[in-house]
Design a protein around this motif. Structure first.
Motif, PDB file in Angstrom:
ATOM      1  N   UNK A  60      27.882  34.025  74.625  1.00  0.00           N
ATOM      2  CA  UNK A  60      28.907  32.634  74.011  1.00  0.00           C
ATOM      3  C   UNK A  60      28.061  31.833  73.141  1.00  0.00           C
ATOM      4  N   UNK A  61      27.244  31.917  72.808  1.00  0.00           N
ATOM      5  CA  UNK A  61      25.806  31.514  72.363  1.00  0.00           C
ATOM      6  C   UNK A  61      24.568  32.000  70.987  1.00  0.00           C
ATOM      7  N   UNK A  62      24.088  32.695  70.897  1.00  0.00           N
ATOM      8  CA  UNK A  62      23.636  33.809  69.816  1.00  0.00           C
ATOM      9  C   UNK A  62      25.568  35.264  69.459  1.00  0.00           C
ATOM     10  N   UNK A  63      25.734  35.598  69.702  1.00  0.00           N
ATOM     11  CA  UNK A  63      26.149  36.270  68.990  1.00  0.00           C
ATOM     12  C   UNK A  63      27.689  35.476  68.620  1.00  0.00           C
ATOM     13  N   UNK A  64      27.840  34.882  69.238  1.00  0.00           N
ATOM     14  CA  UNK A  64      29.103  33.494  68.383  1.00  0.00           C
ATOM     15  C   UNK A  64      28.347  33.447  67.486  1.00  0.00           C
ATOM     16  N   UNK A  65      27.128  32.697  66.733  1.00  0.00           N
ATOM     17  CA  UNK A  65      27.120  32.812  66.143  1.00  0.00           C
ATOM     18  C   UNK A  65      25.848  31.508  66.422  1.00  0.00           C
ATOM     19  N   UNK A  66      26.278  30.483  67.050  1.00  0.00           N
ATOM     20  CA  UNK A  66      25.444  29.259  67.869  1.00  0.00           C
ATOM     21  C   UNK A  66      23.891  29.560  68.210  1.00  0.00           C
ATOM     22  N   UNK A  67      23.081  28.267  68.640  1.00  0.00           N
ATOM     23  CA  UNK A  67      22.177  27.667  69.029  1.00  0.00           C
ATOM     24  C   UNK A  67      22.010  28.538  70.542  1.00  0.00           C
ATOM     25  N   UNK A  68      21.235  28.932  71.302  1.00  0.00           N
ATOM     26  CA  UNK A  68      21.230  28.829  72.330  1.00  0.00           C
ATOM     27  C   UNK A  68      20.806  27.723  73.399  1.00  0.00           C
ATOM     28  N   UNK A  69      20.942  26.956  74.110  1.00  0.00           N
ATOM     29  CA  UNK A  69      20.081  25.937  74.513  1.00  0.00           C
ATOM     30  C   UNK A  69      18.631  25.726  74.859  1.00  0.00           C
ATOM     31  N   UNK A  70      18.138  26.475  74.533  1.00  0.00           N
ATOM     32  CA  UNK A  70      16.860  26.437  74.654  1.00  0.00           C
ATOM     33  C   UNK A  70      16.510  26.424  72.848  1.00  0.00           C
ATOM     34  N   UNK A  71      16.720  26.700  72.025  1.00  0.00           N
ATOM     35  CA  UNK A  71      16.913  26.490  71.227  1.00  0.00           C
ATOM     36  C   UNK A  71      16.896  25.368  70.223  1.00  0.00           C
ATOM     37  N   UNK A  80      16.574  36.377  59.861  1.00  0.00           N
ATOM     38  CA  UNK A  80      17.267  37.044  59.427  1.00  0.00           C
ATOM     39  C   UNK A  80      14.942  37.891  59.221  1.00  0.00           C
ATOM     40  N   UNK A  81      14.733  39.057  58.387  1.00  0.00           N
ATOM     41  CA  UNK A  81      14.369  39.497  58.455  1.00  0.00           C
ATOM     42  C   UNK A  81      13.352  38.846  56.817  1.00  0.00           C
ATOM     43  N   UNK A  82      14.260  38.827  56.284  1.00  0.00           N
ATOM     44  CA  UNK A  82      14.562  37.449  54.786  1.00  0.00           C
ATOM     45  C   UNK A  82      14.052  35.960  55.072  1.00  0.00           C
ATOM     46  N   UNK A  83      14.097  35.345  56.681  1.00  0.00           N
ATOM     47  CA  UNK A  83      14.448  33.577  56.640  1.00  0.00           C
ATOM     48  C   UNK A  83      15.059  33.204  55.652  1.00  0.00           C
ATOM     49  N   UNK A  84      16.005  33.846  54.761  1.00  0.00           N
ATOM     50  CA  UNK A  84      16.629  32.974  54.150  1.00  0.00           C
ATOM     51  C   UNK A  84      18.559  32.443  54.867  1.00  0.00           C
ATOM     52  N   UNK A  85      18.417  33.652  55.765  1.00  0.00           N
ATOM     53  CA  UNK A  85      19.926  33.663  56.004  1.00  0.00           C
ATOM     54  C   UNK A  85      19.714  33.973  57.735  1.00  0.00           C
ATOM     55  N   UNK A  86      20.936  33.551  58.725  1.00  0.00           N
ATOM     56  CA  UNK A  86      20.568  33.776  60.074  1.00  0.00           C
ATOM     57  C   UNK A  86      21.014  35.186  60.150  1.00  0.00           C
ATOM     58  N   UNK A  87      20.433  35.755  61.408  1.00  0.00           N
ATOM     59  CA  UNK A  87      21.222  37.496  61.079  1.00  0.00           C
ATOM     60  C   UNK A  87      22.317  37.909  61.168  1.00  0.00           C
ATOM     61  N   UNK A  88      22.640  39.612  60.822  1.00  0.00           N
ATOM     62  CA  UNK A  88      23.714  39.319  60.822  1.00  0.00           C
ATOM     63  C   UNK A  88      24.562  40.125  61.872  1.00  0.00           C
ATOM     64  N   UNK A  89      26.391  39.916  62.292  1.00  0.00           N
ATOM     65  CA  UNK A  89      26.079  40.365  63.541  1.00  0.00           C
ATOM     66  C   UNK A  89      25.947  41.031  64.276  1.00  0.00           C
ATOM     67  N   UNK A  90      25.423  42.555  63.437  1.00  0.00           N
ATOM     68  CA  UNK A  90      25.170  43.544  63.886  1.00  0.00           C
ATOM     69  C   UNK A  90      24.265  43.423  64.506  1.00  0.00           C
ATOM     70  N   UNK A  91      22.937  42.897  63.626  1.00  0.00           N
ATOM     71  CA  UNK A  91      21.324  42.887  64.174  1.00  0.00           C
ATOM     72  C   UNK A  91      21.777  41.619  65.482  1.00  0.00           C
ATOM     73  N   UNK A  92      22.653  40.714  65.736  1.00  0.00           N
ATOM     74  CA  UNK A  92      22.396  39.944  67.250  1.00  0.00           C
ATOM     75  C   UNK A  92      22.933  40.623  68.186  1.00  0.00           C
TER      76      UNK A  92
END
Length: 327
Positions: A60-71, A80-92
């Motif tokens: 409900x948080x990470x896999x759906x593209x949202x922040x967790x409550x802790x984040x 991601x590793x490039x630090x320019x975009x959010x991680x891909x769905x596969x990586x999550x």
């Protein structure tokens, strides 16, 4: 907004906050199952309910593209590793699997494997046909392990059991090593994020806060690393001492066996060890009073700290070697 790499203090607070909400979700799900199905089903499915709660939290948080409550609490976002975009769905998805499902499968697999290697063939047949195990134990993993263990010889079972024991000892050491490296480097608080390469960026607030305490985390990491190395050194030294004692035992075993045989012939009494089913050599007593060969019971204690007959728990240091015992 200006964004910078998240510091170790923020990652620790994020992890603690997520663990707090996850524990609350697990507790609520367990209470609901306990109220609906009763205490027996709750005990049987408790670990699976905790797994489903953790999976639901991260889906409900990470896999759906949202922040967790802790984040969200510490204002950090995953990148991601490039630090320019959010991680891909596969990586999550890989992260969620490594963080929740894989530890569960590894724990259950080692537990079932150890159980199958330790039980006798008669006990294995009765446990397979007994309904007391419940549906949670009748899994594909368990059936596959039973099939594979059934094809092993006794010597191979002993060897695999030792490997399982080493793995159970090494997994906590690996987590301690990862935590020490995190304190020193300041990135990848969870091992699953290190494997998938997911890092964090912090936005908003003061950026110098974590920089001022990062040296303290590095110092803590160095202390943790030295403590880990000391623990490994002590365990290796203990293992070598056991190996040395076992070699010395084998050198004198034949001579001692001949002496014990002659004594038993003169007295007319014969005693057998219930582990090797042979005449007892160098009789050793457990705290509960049962007698075994010294080599047999010490090898047994390498994997299980309980009496083979009555299952009473005891420390290996409590074994009593009976000198000049002739009965």
């Amino acid at each position: 907004r200006a964004m910078a790499a998240a510091g170790p203090a923020q990652l620790v607070r994020c992890g603690q906050k997520d663990e707090l909400y996850r524990s609350g979700l697990r507790s609520g799900a367990g209470t609901a199952l306990h109220g609906l199905a009763g205490a027996k089903k709750w005990l049987e499915w408790r670990r699976e309910i905790e797994l489903l709660s953790d999976v639901a939290y991260f889906v409900l948080t990470t896999l759906s593209g949202y922040q967790t409550l802790g984040e969200e609490y510490v204002n950090i976002v995953q990148v991601g590793s490039t630090k320019k975009r959010v991680p891909s769905f596969l990586r999550r998805a890989i992260f969620v699997s490594l963080h929740t499902v894989v530890p569960y499968c590894l724990e259950k697999g080692l537990l079932h494997l150890e159980h199958e290697l330790q039980i006798e063939p008669d006990e294995s047949r009765t446990s397979q046909s007994s309904p007391a195990l419940g549906l949670s134990s009748q899994t594909l993993i368990r059936n596959w392990i039973q099939k594979q263990v059934g094809q092993l010889t006794e010597q191979q079972k002993k060897r695999v059991l030792q490997i399982v024991y080493v793995l159970k000892q090494c997994i906590p050491l690996l987590h301690r090593l990862h935590l020490a490296v995190f304190y020193i480097s300041g990135t990848f608080y969870h091992l699953s994020k290190r494997i998938t390469g997911i890092t964090y960026l912090h936005f908003g607030g003061l950026q110098g806060e974590d920089q001022s305490i990062r040296s303290s985390y590095k110092f803590l990491g160095i202390i943790s690393l030295f403590h880990l190395l000391l623990t490994i050194g002590v365990q290796m030294y203990s293992f070598k001492q056991k190996q040395r004692a076992r070699q010395e035992w084998k050198l004198h075993r034949n001579l001692a066996h001949q002496k014990n045989t002659t004594k038993e012939k003169t007295t007319g009494r014969h005693s057998h060890c219930t582990l090797c089913l042979e005449e007892r050599r160098h009789t050793t007593a457990t705290p509960c009073g049962h007698l075994f060969c010294w080599e047999c019971i010490t090898e047994w204690c390498n994997t299980r700290t309980e009496c083979p007959l009555c299952r009473e728990k005891f420390h290996p240091q409590k074994l009593i070697y009976l000198r000049h015992y002739q009965l």
